[in-house]
Write a protein that holds these residues in place. Structure first.
Motif, PDB file in Angstrom:
ATOM      1  N   ALA A 269       0.745  -1.279  -0.120  1.00  0.00           N
ATOM      2  CA  ALA A 269       0.025   0.007  -0.091  1.00  0.00           C
ATOM      3  C   ALA A 269       0.913   1.267  -0.133  1.00  0.00           C
ATOM      4  N   VAL A 270       2.114   1.275   0.761  1.00  0.00           N
ATOM      5  CA  VAL A 270       2.772   2.429   0.965  1.00  0.00           C
ATOM      6  C   VAL A 270       3.448   2.780  -0.616  1.00  0.00           C
ATOM      7  N   MET A 271       4.067   1.374  -0.931  1.00  0.00           N
ATOM      8  CA  MET A 271       4.731   1.717  -2.278  1.00  0.00           C
ATOM      9  C   MET A 271       3.855   2.295  -3.238  1.00  0.00           C
ATOM     10  N   SER A 272       2.573   1.922  -3.132  1.00  0.00           N
ATOM     11  CA  SER A 272       1.603   2.279  -4.362  1.00  0.00           C
ATOM     12  C   SER A 272       1.455   3.811  -4.014  1.00  0.00           C
ATOM     13  N   LEU A 273       1.437   4.328  -2.915  1.00  0.00           N
ATOM     14  CA  LEU A 273       1.254   5.708  -2.761  1.00  0.00           C
ATOM     15  C   LEU A 273       2.619   6.334  -3.562  1.00  0.00           C
ATOM     16  N   LEU A 274       3.715   5.758  -3.117  1.00  0.00           N
ATOM     17  CA  LEU A 274       5.092   6.545  -3.579  1.00  0.00           C
ATOM     18  C   LEU A 274       5.020   6.384  -5.085  1.00  0.00           C
ATOM     19  N   ALA A 275       4.496   5.424  -5.691  1.00  0.00           N
ATOM     20  CA  ALA A 275       4.382   5.254  -7.310  1.00  0.00           C
ATOM     21  C   ALA A 275       3.215   6.399  -7.716  1.00  0.00           C
ATOM     22  N   GLU A 276       2.312   6.431  -7.146  1.00  0.00           N
ATOM     23  CA  GLU A 276       1.465   7.491  -7.647  1.00  0.00           C
ATOM     24  C   GLU A 276       1.914   8.624  -7.544  1.00  0.00           C
TER      25      GLU A 276
ATOM     26  N   GLY B   6       4.762   9.589  -8.033  1.00  0.00           N
ATOM     27  CA  GLY B   6       5.982   9.562  -8.929  1.00  0.00           C
ATOM     28  C   GLY B   6       7.161   9.468  -8.514  1.00  0.00           C
ATOM     29  N   LEU B   7       7.157   9.280  -7.007  1.00  0.00           N
ATOM     30  CA  LEU B   7       8.563   8.958  -6.349  1.00  0.00           C
ATOM     31  C   LEU B   7       9.213   7.587  -6.606  1.00  0.00           C
ATOM     32  N   PRO B   8      10.552   7.453  -6.567  1.00  0.00           N
ATOM     33  CA  PRO B   8      10.797   6.088  -6.977  1.00  0.00           C
ATOM     34  C   PRO B   8      10.582   5.136  -5.966  1.00  0.00           C
ATOM     35  N   VAL B   9      10.482   3.943  -6.434  1.00  0.00           N
ATOM     36  CA  VAL B   9       9.659   2.978  -5.671  1.00  0.00           C
ATOM     37  C   VAL B   9      10.801   1.690  -5.823  1.00  0.00           C
ATOM     38  N   PRO B  10      11.324   1.249  -4.756  1.00  0.00           N
ATOM     39  CA  PRO B  10      12.384   0.192  -4.678  1.00  0.00           C
ATOM     40  C   PRO B  10      11.486  -1.131  -5.347  1.00  0.00           C
ATOM     41  N   PRO B  11      12.252  -1.955  -6.105  1.00  0.00           N
ATOM     42  CA  PRO B  11      11.725  -3.470  -6.121  1.00  0.00           C
ATOM     43  C   PRO B  11      11.297  -4.051  -5.135  1.00  0.00           C
ATOM     44  N   PRO B  12      10.019  -4.994  -5.129  1.00  0.00           N
ATOM     45  CA  PRO B  12       9.582  -5.641  -4.019  1.00  0.00           C
ATOM     46  C   PRO B  12      10.296  -6.888  -3.826  1.00  0.00           C
ATOM     47  N   GLU B  13      11.452  -6.507  -3.365  1.00  0.00           N
ATOM     48  CA  GLU B  13      12.460  -7.876  -3.132  1.00  0.00           C
ATOM     49  C   GLU B  13      12.883  -7.399  -1.564  1.00  0.00           C
TER      50      GLU B  13
END
Length: 151
Positions: free
Chosen positions: A18-25, A27-34
């Motif tokens: 959920a937090v990574m989705s907010l970052l992506a929306e 336009g911020l860099p999102v780390p790979p889900p690793e």
């Protein structure tokens, strides 16, 4: 969108997606889900020197606020607003204001005298205007939101 109550809760380690989705929306860099990114997120959630809270409406994450704290040798602790993000459909509905007010209250409880915010990028004039309307004032390369009655 916001006819239902906005609830604020501490982020959990299971909120990574959920937090990574907010970052992506935003336009911020999102780390790979690793594994390393998930481990970093879990450490951040568990860190008592930082606040990571989510705004939810009907159990759906609509905003996030991240505040870091730094103790000072001869001054009051410093609070820095690292991120305040709201999903597009929930903007201008009070979610950002609720998160900012919550972050200011938390910083005040930690005896901080202001909540500092790095100046938003020139492309994000809306964020700067939001902070200025909330009472923040320019302080060098930062915006500083004074906190009343800091202990």
């Amino acid at each position: 969108m916001v006819s239902r109550p906005i609830r604020i809760r501490r982020a959990r380690r299971t909120d990574f997606v959920a937090v990574m989705s907010l970052l992506a929306e935003a336009g911020l860099p999102v780390p790979p889900p690793e594994r390393p990114a998930l481990h970093r997120f879990r450490n951040l959630v568990a860190d008592l020197g930082t606040d990571l809270y989510l705004a939810t409406i009907d159990e759906r994450v609509v905003g996030v606020v991240h505040v870091t704290y730094a103790r000072q040798l001869a001054a009051a602790p410093q609070a820095t607003l690292a991120a305040l993000l709201v999903v597009q459909p929930a903007r201008r509905c009070g979610v950002g204001t609720t998160l900012l007010r919550f972050a200011a209250e938390r910083a005040q409880q930690r005896s901080c005298t202001s909540l500092q915010c790095p100046l938003p990028a020139a492309t994000d004039a809306g964020a700067k205007q939001f902070l200025l309307q909330a009472g923040a004032a320019a302080a060098g390369e930062l915006l500083a939101l004074p906190l009343a009655n800091a202990a």
